[in-house]
Enzyme design. Structure first.
Site, PDB file in Angstrom:
ATOM      1  N   HIS A  49      57.940 -41.349  51.920  1.00 24.35           N
ATOM      2  CA  HIS A  49      57.911 -40.145  51.088  1.00 24.35           C
ATOM      3  C   HIS A  49      59.014 -39.143  51.416  1.00 24.35           C
ATOM      4  O   HIS A  49      59.422 -38.376  50.542  1.00 24.35           O
ATOM      5  CB  HIS A  49      56.552 -39.436  51.230  1.00 24.35           C
ATOM      6  CG  HIS A  49      55.446 -40.150  50.508  1.00 24.35           C
ATOM      7  ND1 HIS A  49      54.204 -39.580  50.286  1.00 24.35           N
ATOM      8  CD2 HIS A  49      55.388 -41.395  49.974  1.00 24.35           C
ATOM      9  CE1 HIS A  49      53.431 -40.445  49.637  1.00 24.35           C
ATOM     10  NE2 HIS A  49      54.123 -41.552  49.447  1.00 24.35           N
ATOM     11  N   ASN A  50      59.437 -39.099  52.666  1.00 22.76           N
ATOM     12  CA  ASN A  50      60.380 -38.053  53.084  1.00 22.76           C
ATOM     13  C   ASN A  50      61.803 -38.561  53.297  1.00 22.76           C
ATOM     14  O   ASN A  50      62.714 -37.764  53.540  1.00 22.76           O
ATOM     15  CB  ASN A  50      59.893 -37.374  54.373  1.00 22.76           C
ATOM     16  CG  ASN A  50      58.448 -36.928  54.298  1.00 22.76           C
ATOM     17  OD1 ASN A  50      57.603 -37.398  55.051  1.00 22.76           O
ATOM     18  ND2 ASN A  50      58.133 -36.040  53.364  1.00 22.76           N
TER      19      ASN A  50
ATOM     20  N   ARG B 157      59.412 -39.715  42.341  1.00 17.71           N
ATOM     21  CA  ARG B 157      59.068 -38.297  42.474  1.00 17.71           C
ATOM     22  C   ARG B 157      59.378 -37.769  43.875  1.00 17.71           C
ATOM     23  O   ARG B 157      59.630 -36.574  44.063  1.00 17.71           O
ATOM     24  CB  ARG B 157      57.605 -38.041  42.121  1.00 17.71           C
ATOM     25  CG  ARG B 157      56.601 -38.615  43.111  1.00 17.71           C
ATOM     26  CD  ARG B 157      55.177 -38.435  42.615  1.00 17.71           C
ATOM     27  NE  ARG B 157      54.178 -38.768  43.612  1.00 17.71           N
ATOM     28  CZ  ARG B 157      53.799 -40.013  43.910  1.00 17.71           C
ATOM     29  NH1 ARG B 157      54.357 -41.037  43.298  1.00 17.71           N
ATOM     30  NH2 ARG B 157      52.870 -40.234  44.817  1.00 17.71           N
ATOM     31  N   HIS B 158      59.389 -38.663  44.846  1.00 21.43           N
ATOM     32  CA  HIS B 158      59.677 -38.228  46.219  1.00 21.43           C
ATOM     33  C   HIS B 158      61.149 -37.845  46.384  1.00 21.43           C
ATOM     34  O   HIS B 158      61.476 -36.987  47.201  1.00 21.43           O
ATOM     35  CB  HIS B 158      59.281 -39.317  47.213  1.00 21.43           C
ATOM     36  CG  HIS B 158      57.837 -39.687  47.113  1.00 21.43           C
ATOM     37  ND1 HIS B 158      56.828 -38.785  47.378  1.00 21.43           N
ATOM     38  CD2 HIS B 158      57.231 -40.835  46.721  1.00 21.43           C
ATOM     39  CE1 HIS B 158      55.668 -39.374  47.179  1.00 21.43           C
ATOM     40  NE2 HIS B 158      55.887 -40.616  46.768  1.00 21.43           N
TER      41      HIS B 158
ATOM     42  N   CYS C  78      62.715 -37.210  73.646  1.00 20.79           N
ATOM     43  CA  CYS C  78      62.665 -36.242  74.747  1.00 20.79           C
ATOM     44  C   CYS C  78      61.235 -36.264  75.284  1.00 20.79           C
ATOM     45  O   CYS C  78      60.542 -37.276  75.148  1.00 20.79           O
ATOM     46  CB  CYS C  78      63.132 -34.849  74.298  1.00 20.79           C
ATOM     47  SG  CYS C  78      62.200 -34.085  72.967  1.00 20.79           S
ATOM     48  N   GLY C  79      60.785 -35.193  75.923  1.00 23.19           N
ATOM     49  CA  GLY C  79      59.429 -35.211  76.463  1.00 23.19           C
ATOM     50  C   GLY C  79      58.390 -35.220  75.359  1.00 23.19           C
ATOM     51  O   GLY C  79      57.408 -35.967  75.406  1.00 23.19           O
ATOM     52  N   THR C  80      58.614 -34.373  74.349  1.00 25.10           N
ATOM     53  CA  THR C  80      57.654 -34.242  73.248  1.00 25.10           C
ATOM     54  C   THR C  80      58.183 -34.756  71.916  1.00 25.10           C
ATOM     55  O   THR C  80      57.411 -34.917  70.967  1.00 25.10           O
ATOM     56  CB  THR C  80      57.326 -32.755  73.037  1.00 25.10           C
ATOM     57  OG1 THR C  80      58.572 -32.083  72.755  1.00 25.10           O
ATOM     58  CG2 THR C  80      56.672 -32.148  74.264  1.00 25.10           C
ATOM     59  N   GLY C  81      59.490 -34.899  71.787  1.00 24.66           N
ATOM     60  CA  GLY C  81      60.112 -35.210  70.499  1.00 24.66           C
ATOM     61  C   GLY C  81      60.334 -33.964  69.658  1.00 24.66           C
ATOM     62  O   GLY C  81      60.922 -34.038  68.574  1.00 24.66           O
TER      63      GLY C  81
ATOM     64  N   ASP D  53      66.895 -37.198  76.440  1.00 24.14           N
ATOM     65  CA  ASP D  53      67.132 -36.395  77.642  1.00 24.14           C
ATOM     66  C   ASP D  53      66.439 -37.104  78.805  1.00 24.14           C
ATOM     67  O   ASP D  53      65.966 -38.242  78.668  1.00 24.14           O
ATOM     68  CB  ASP D  53      66.681 -34.936  77.436  1.00 24.14           C
ATOM     69  CG  ASP D  53      65.174 -34.767  77.354  1.00 24.14           C
ATOM     70  OD1 ASP D  53      64.444 -35.795  77.382  1.00 24.14           O
ATOM     71  OD2 ASP D  53      64.711 -33.620  77.254  1.00 24.14           O
ATOM     72  N   HIS D  54      66.395 -36.436  79.967  1.00 19.89           N
ATOM     73  CA  HIS D  54      65.799 -37.062  81.154  1.00 19.89           C
ATOM     74  C   HIS D  54      64.343 -37.459  80.910  1.00 19.89           C
ATOM     75  O   HIS D  54      63.902 -38.505  81.358  1.00 19.89           O
ATOM     76  CB  HIS D  54      65.902 -36.101  82.344  1.00 19.89           C
ATOM     77  CG  HIS D  54      65.303 -34.758  82.065  1.00 19.89           C
ATOM     78  ND1 HIS D  54      65.910 -33.837  81.224  1.00 19.89           N
ATOM     79  CD2 HIS D  54      64.149 -34.192  82.478  1.00 19.89           C
ATOM     80  CE1 HIS D  54      65.142 -32.762  81.142  1.00 19.89           C
ATOM     81  NE2 HIS D  54      64.070 -32.951  81.885  1.00 19.89           N
TER      82      HIS D  54
END
Ligand code: RB5
Length: 149
Positions: free
Chosen positions: A98-99, A132-133, A65-68, A8-9
């Site tokens: 892991h994710n 296992r992940h 974005c500003g914060t993600g 975004d902006h």
């Protein structure tokens, strides 16, 4: 890999350097905007990118974005999307290892361009460890974690 990239902006200042890094490393980039500092609604851009990952038109996404935070919240509403907001390299590595996160979100009001490039590099250099992940990621992807209610 095919990356869909959106912002975004507020995220715009990081988009060009991050795209340059992706392309320098040989990734294909589909830039979905925004391309101007005019205020826009981040969910619109997150949704376009997340739909591309969901449908297999992109392998991974990068959203700024500003914060993600809003980008990740929106992207995670889409099937097959695992979006994370990251502001340091260790979490970027672990989100892959892991994710098996497939959408990286960052906040341009949180990290500057130097750190953002380090985060992206850590993300790109790390493979999913599987094992296992994989079973845990499968649980994550079931509605409500597969828990009985
Ligand atoms: C825009 O002001 C800001 O809210 C947005 O960039 C993002 O930080 C939302 O999560």
């Amino acid at each position: 890999m095919r990356y869909v990239v959106g912002c975004d902006h507020a995220g715009l200042p990081l988009k060009a350097p991050l795209i340059a890094e992706l392309e320098m490393r040989g990734h294909e980039v589909h830039d979905i905007g925004t391309d101007s500092p005019e205020s826009v609604d981040y969910p619109l851009f997150a949704a376009v990118a997340a739909a591309a990952v969901r449908d297999g038109r992109a392998d991974r996404g990068l959203l700024i974005c500003g914060t993600g935070l809003g980008m990740a919240l929106t992207a995670n509403r889409f099937e097959r999307v695992r979006a994370v907001t990251v502001s340091e390299p260790f979490s970027a590595r672990m989100a892959r290892a892991h994710n098996d996160a497939n959408v990286l979100c960052m906040g341009a009001r949180v990290v500057g361009p130097g750190l953002a490039l380090e985060i992206l590099g850590a993300w790109l250099d790390q493979e999913f460890e599987g094992g296992r992940h994989q079973a845990r990621v499968d649980m994550v992807m079931r509605p409500e974690g597969g828990l009985e209610r």
